[in-house]
Design a protein around this motif. Structure first.
Motif, PDB file in Angstrom:
ATOM      1  N   SER A 141       0.847  -1.195   0.000  1.00  0.00           N
ATOM      2  CA  SER A 141       0.000   0.000   0.000  1.00  0.00           C
ATOM      3  C   SER A 141       0.874   1.234   0.000  1.00  0.00           C
ATOM      4  O   SER A 141       1.965   1.244   0.581  1.00  0.00           O
ATOM      5  CB  SER A 141      -0.900   0.031   1.232  1.00  0.00           C
ATOM      6  OG  SER A 141      -1.756  -1.078   1.263  1.00  0.00           O
ATOM      7  N   CYS A 142       0.372   2.277  -0.623  1.00  0.00           N
ATOM      8  CA  CYS A 142       1.090   3.538  -0.706  1.00  0.00           C
ATOM      9  C   CYS A 142       0.078   4.655  -0.514  1.00  0.00           C
ATOM     10  O   CYS A 142      -0.712   4.950  -1.418  1.00  0.00           O
ATOM     11  CB  CYS A 142       1.779   3.637  -2.065  1.00  0.00           C
ATOM     12  SG  CYS A 142       2.539   5.221  -2.396  1.00  0.00           S
ATOM     13  N   ALA A 143       0.083   5.253   0.660  1.00  0.00           N
ATOM     14  CA  ALA A 143      -0.862   6.318   0.978  1.00  0.00           C
ATOM     15  C   ALA A 143      -0.184   7.670   0.828  1.00  0.00           C
ATOM     16  O   ALA A 143       0.907   7.878   1.369  1.00  0.00           O
ATOM     17  CB  ALA A 143      -1.381   6.152   2.398  1.00  0.00           C
ATOM     18  N   ALA A 144      -0.825   8.573   0.094  1.00  0.00           N
ATOM     19  CA  ALA A 144      -0.278   9.917  -0.104  1.00  0.00           C
ATOM     20  C   ALA A 144      -0.798  10.844   0.984  1.00  0.00           C
ATOM     21  O   ALA A 144      -1.997  10.872   1.259  1.00  0.00           O
ATOM     22  CB  ALA A 144      -0.660  10.439  -1.474  1.00  0.00           C
ATOM     23  N   LEU A 145       0.094  11.605   1.578  1.00  0.00           N
ATOM     24  CA  LEU A 145      -0.270  12.556   2.617  1.00  0.00           C
ATOM     25  C   LEU A 145       0.141  13.958   2.180  1.00  0.00           C
ATOM     26  O   LEU A 145       1.253  14.157   1.711  1.00  0.00           O
ATOM     27  CB  LEU A 145       0.434  12.204   3.936  1.00  0.00           C
ATOM     28  CG  LEU A 145       0.196  10.791   4.480  1.00  0.00           C
ATOM     29  CD1 LEU A 145       0.985  10.592   5.762  1.00  0.00           C
ATOM     30  CD2 LEU A 145      -1.284  10.563   4.716  1.00  0.00           C
ATOM     31  N   GLY A 146      -0.765  14.899   2.325  1.00  0.00           N
ATOM     32  CA  GLY A 146      -0.434  16.276   2.001  1.00  0.00           C
ATOM     33  C   GLY A 146      -0.694  16.662   0.568  1.00  0.00           C
ATOM     34  O   GLY A 146      -0.500  17.835   0.205  1.00  0.00           O
ATOM     35  N   PHE A 147      -1.105  15.714  -0.271  1.00  0.00           N
ATOM     36  CA  PHE A 147      -1.463  16.042  -1.649  1.00  0.00           C
ATOM     37  C   PHE A 147      -2.380  14.943  -2.180  1.00  0.00           C
ATOM     38  O   PHE A 147      -2.431  13.843  -1.636  1.00  0.00           O
ATOM     39  CB  PHE A 147      -0.225  16.190  -2.541  1.00  0.00           C
ATOM     40  CG  PHE A 147       0.541  14.916  -2.787  1.00  0.00           C
ATOM     41  CD1 PHE A 147       1.311  14.329  -1.789  1.00  0.00           C
ATOM     42  CD2 PHE A 147       0.517  14.313  -4.037  1.00  0.00           C
ATOM     43  CE1 PHE A 147       2.024  13.164  -2.016  1.00  0.00           C
ATOM     44  CE2 PHE A 147       1.227  13.149  -4.278  1.00  0.00           C
ATOM     45  CZ  PHE A 147       1.979  12.575  -3.267  1.00  0.00           C
ATOM     46  N   THR A 148      -3.117  15.256  -3.229  1.00  0.00           N
ATOM     47  CA  THR A 148      -4.016  14.291  -3.812  1.00  0.00           C
ATOM     48  C   THR A 148      -3.386  13.648  -5.030  1.00  0.00           C
ATOM     49  O   THR A 148      -2.677  14.277  -5.809  1.00  0.00           O
ATOM     50  CB  THR A 148      -5.351  14.955  -4.209  1.00  0.00           C
ATOM     51  OG1 THR A 148      -6.178  13.975  -4.846  1.00  0.00           O
ATOM     52  CG2 THR A 148      -5.135  16.123  -5.156  1.00  0.00           C
TER      53      THR A 148
END
Length: 128
Positions: free
Chosen positions: A21-28
């Motif tokens: 899994s790779c979750a993006a934080l601070g941007f979409t």
């Protein structure tokens, strides 16, 4: 702060499966092509898969085609890499990255150079 948080790596026997899994934080991720890369000890970084932001098209390197599946959940701002039929040669640190596009050149060195944001990586070890 813009960052990726990767998870799901670990030790698995040959023939087994893992889901990264790779979750993006601070941007979409809506406007980015997102790719998965890997680097084994002593080897160059290799792009293995990417998913396009424009139409959801997916691309794979020949080394993983038919075994790995990339997917994206926009609501969770997360990209996944389902890895099946794992082989010892799949052992590597896996990274996700976001950039301006995704296409069939995912396996090239140049595609990696185009990425803007990188995760810190998660280790996958395939061994009996």
């Amino acid at each position: 702060q813009l960052q990726f948080v990767e998870s799901g790596g670990g030790l698995v026997q040959p023939g087994g499966s893992l889901r990264l899994s790779c979750a993006a934080l601070g941007f979409t991720l809506d406007h980015y092509g997102v790719g998965w890369f890997r680097q084994a000890p002593g080897k160059e970084r290799e792009g293995v898969s990417c998913v396009s932001s424009s139409d959801g098209s997916t691309y794979y390197s020949d080394s993983v085609k038919g075994r790995f599946t990339i997917s994206k959940n926009n609501a969770k701002n997360t990209v996944y890499l389902q890895m099946n039929s794992l082989k010892p040669d799949d052992t590597a640190v896996y990274y996700c990255a976001a950039g301006p596009y995704c296409n069939s050149l995912v396996h090239t060195r140049e595609y990696g150079y185009a990425m803007d944001y990188w995760g810190k990586g998660t280790l996958v070890t395939v061994s009996s």
